[in-house]
Design an enzyme around this catalytic site. Structure first.
Site, PDB file in Angstrom:
ATOM      1  CE  LYS A 150      -3.809  -0.180  -0.174  1.00 47.20           C
ATOM      2  NZ  LYS A 150      -4.898  -0.294  -1.232  1.00 47.20           N
TER       3      LYS A 150
ATOM      4  CG  HIS B 243      -3.924   3.208  -5.818  1.00 51.29           C
ATOM      5  ND1 HIS B 243      -4.665   2.154  -6.076  1.00 51.29           N
ATOM      6  CD2 HIS B 243      -3.598   2.598  -4.391  1.00 51.29           C
ATOM      7  CE1 HIS B 243      -4.635   1.252  -5.619  1.00 51.29           C
ATOM      8  NE2 HIS B 243      -4.128   1.502  -4.356  1.00 51.29           N
TER       9      HIS B 243
END
Length: 353
Positions: free
Chosen positions: A75, A93
């Site tokens: 992450k 992302h």
């Protein structure tokens, strides 16, 4: 010698890891140097990595890692604005129109580093070499059913947490559904042939829920899709990208509907291509749903680290998928790694244009 540095995750409620001790041994046997940071939360204990021959580093010491090390995490990094000089493997992302991704790309440009985004590690046919999708779908469906169950008692879903395994999760969910005194709800899954949709559909069937499975053929018309509103629960399991149809428009909030819970497992609220534009932010373990309408209620579950609810199973599954690609890490100029680097460089260049 290629040096892979496995960092500790710094995000709350993130216990997964992309490399198991068995994988670390395979990399070391192949001639790679492997460093694994200690972690207070990682689901797989550090002793296994030590026994496999990995070097052990203090938790969150990766900023001081040798400049030629490849930093591997899952992450996001702390959003502190610091330049990033290393090569990083992680979910960034940043390539699908996410507004927050621009800040990350600026950090790489400032530091001279490179992002090898895990979502963009793809084979020659464009298929991802590894994905957490199945367990995201499985866990996301479970939390969405928890939200539906809470609605039956006039409430809203409370905090959720990690489970030691899927059997424990299923037992908890069945107890919640049975306690409502209602029959099982109906559900519709879009993306049912993919990893995410398969996980969501499997969860539905495991708890006795009738599930309608849609994929590309059923959504090729581009919408609208009134059938979604005729189900109690809807699961979006399709990643946002240009051309993705809108499945639940804002007009659905006040339209006649049976739908009261949405599991946006793909979870791209920050994307310009969000197919469920009735909400605008991810949800959390402490607050798993956003109530976007009151009468009748409509709750959206959009947790973006769902597989960490089953951290051991999801880590083992993902790591086994990714290991063959990690074994080619010594040749970053070809294949999967070259394609990922080209994707990064294209978006980094566009940032300054």
């Amino acid at each position: 010698m290629t040096h892979l540095w496995v960092r500790a995750e710094q995000r709350p409620n993130e216990d997964r890891v992309g490399l198991t001790p068995e994988g670390a041994k395979a990399l070391i046997d192949a001639g790679l140097r492997v460093t694994v940071e200690e972690s207070a939360t990682r689901a797989i204990p550090i002793d296994g990595y030590r026994a496999a021959g990995a070097e052990i580093a203090p938790e969150n010491s990766w900023p001081e890692a040798p400049r030629d090390a490849v930093i591997f995490g899952l992450k996001e990094l702390p959003d502190d604005g610091t330049p990033l000089p290393h090569r990083h493997i992680m979910f960034g992302h940043a390539f699908k129109g996410q507004h927050s991704g621009k800040a990350l790309l600026r950090r790489f440009k400032a530091g001279g580093g490179t992002l090898y985004d895990l979502e963009y590690l793809v084979d020659e046919n464009g298929r991802r070499v590894a994905a957490f999708g199945y367990w995201a779908g499985f866990a996301g469906a479970a939390v969405t059913f928890m939200a539906w169950a809470a609605q039956q008692g006039g409430g809203i879903c409370g905090p959720v947490g990690a489970y030691p395994g899927k059997d424990a999760m299923l037992a908890d969910l069945v107890a919640r559904l049975d306690a409502t005194g209602a029959g099982r709800p109906s559900a519709l899954v879009i993306g049912a042939l993919g990893r995410v949709g398969t996980g969501a559909a499997d969860l539905c069937e495991a708890v006795g829920v009738s599930v309608t499975k849609w994929d590309i053929d059923e959504t090729a018309s581009g919408g609208p899709f009134p059938e979604i509103l005729d189900h109690d629960i809807f699961f979006n399991c399709i990643l946002a990208r240009p051309g993705t149809p809108v499945f639940v428009p804002r007009a659905a909030l006040t339209a006649p509907r049976r739908l009261t819970a949405i599991g946006d497992v793909a979870c791209d609220p920050d994307s310009d291509y969000n197919p469920v534009p009735v909400y605008d932010r991810a949800t959390t373990w402490d607050a798993p749903v956003i109530r976007v309408h009151d009468t009748p209620p409509l709750d959206v579950m959009a947790i973006d680290n769902l597989p960490s609810m089953l951290p051991v199973e999801s880590s083992q599954d993902y790591a086994s998928q990714l290991l063959p690609t990690l074994l080619t890490l010594s040749n970053l100029s070809q294949g999967v790694w070259a394609r990922a680097r080209d994707t990064f460089e294209t978006h980094a260049k566009a940032l300054s244009e």
